[in-house]
Design a protein around this motif. Structure first.
Motif, mmCIF file in Angstrom:
data_model
loop_
_atom_site.group_PDB
_atom_site.id
_atom_site.type_symbol
_atom_site.label_atom_id
_atom_site.label_comp_id
_atom_site.label_asym_id
_atom_site.label_seq_id
_atom_site.Cartn_x
_atom_site.Cartn_y
_atom_site.Cartn_z
ATOM 1 N N VAL A 80 -3.592 22.703 36.182
ATOM 2 C CA VAL A 80 -4.670 22.609 37.167
ATOM 3 C C VAL A 80 -5.216 21.187 37.101
ATOM 4 C CG1 VAL A 80 -6.954 23.453 37.840
ATOM 5 C CG2 VAL A 80 -5.239 25.052 36.957
ATOM 6 N N LEU A 84 -9.697 19.238 40.693
ATOM 7 C CA LEU A 84 -9.449 20.378 41.570
ATOM 8 C C LEU A 84 -10.491 20.457 42.681
ATOM 9 C CD1 LEU A 84 -7.909 23.078 42.112
ATOM 10 C CD2 LEU A 84 -9.603 24.173 40.644
ATOM 11 N N ASP A 102 -10.364 28.647 38.065
ATOM 12 C CA ASP A 102 -9.703 27.441 38.566
ATOM 13 C C ASP A 102 -8.206 27.659 38.720
ATOM 14 O OD1 ASP A 102 -12.156 26.172 38.604
ATOM 15 O OD2 ASP A 102 -11.782 24.969 36.808
ATOM 16 N N HIS A 106 -6.271 27.402 42.200
ATOM 17 C CA HIS A 106 -5.225 26.392 42.330
ATOM 18 C C HIS A 106 -3.864 27.020 42.651
ATOM 19 C CE1 HIS A 106 -2.913 22.775 41.626
ATOM 20 N NE2 HIS A 106 -2.197 23.402 40.710
#
Length: 151
Positions: A80, A84, A102, A106
């Motif tokens: 990730v 991001l 996350d 992602h």
């Protein structure tokens, strides 16, 4: 059959590879059939390795290695980006759990499966974004298969 990306928090992974908890049976079937594929980051794997060392689990070194390798061999490792683009993705009140949000965001995952109250409390807000589902293990439904398109 195309697969769906799936993020499992550490406790769900333990249920899957250590305890064989019946609540994760549908998840195990979806992974086994190719309908879903777990995704993980190095941080997720390191947390799993650390948790497997907890004395309260009462598993020996060989069982720890086997459990870790079983999950690692099933999961696709993703990175990730530190930058991001969250596009409205809320921050988790438990910073240790942010990595799962996350990753799911992602990876454009189908679901984040957890029993964590902080993560489950965010389910509606994430659904409103048109993102992934945040569900308990017993509520997991792989749904119709769709191709995984990792960023």
């Amino acid at each position: 059959m195309p697969m769906r990306g799936l993020v499992l928090d550490t406790n769900v992974v333990l249920d899957l590879v250590v305890f064989g908890d019946p609540r994760v049976r549908r998840i195990a079937q979806a992974i086994g059939s190719g309908a879903a594929m777990p995704v993980a980051t190095r941080d997720c794997l390191e947390e799993l390795r650390r948790v497997l060392e907890y004395p309260r689990l009462k598993i020996d070194a060989a069982a720890r290695r086997e459990a870790f390798e079983r999950f690692r061999s099933q999961a696709t490792l993703l990175e990730v980006p530190a930058t991001l683009e969250r596009e409205g993705l809320p921050l988790c009140s438990d910073a240790d759990d942010q990595k799962f949000l996350d990753l799911a965001w992602h990876a454009k995952a189908h679901s984040l499966v957890t029993r964590d109250k902080a993560l489950l409390g965010m389910a509606r807000a994430i659904a409103r974004l048109g993102g992934f589902a945040v569900v308990r293990p017993e509520g997991f439904d792989p749904g119709p298969a769709a191709p995984i398109q990792f960023p």
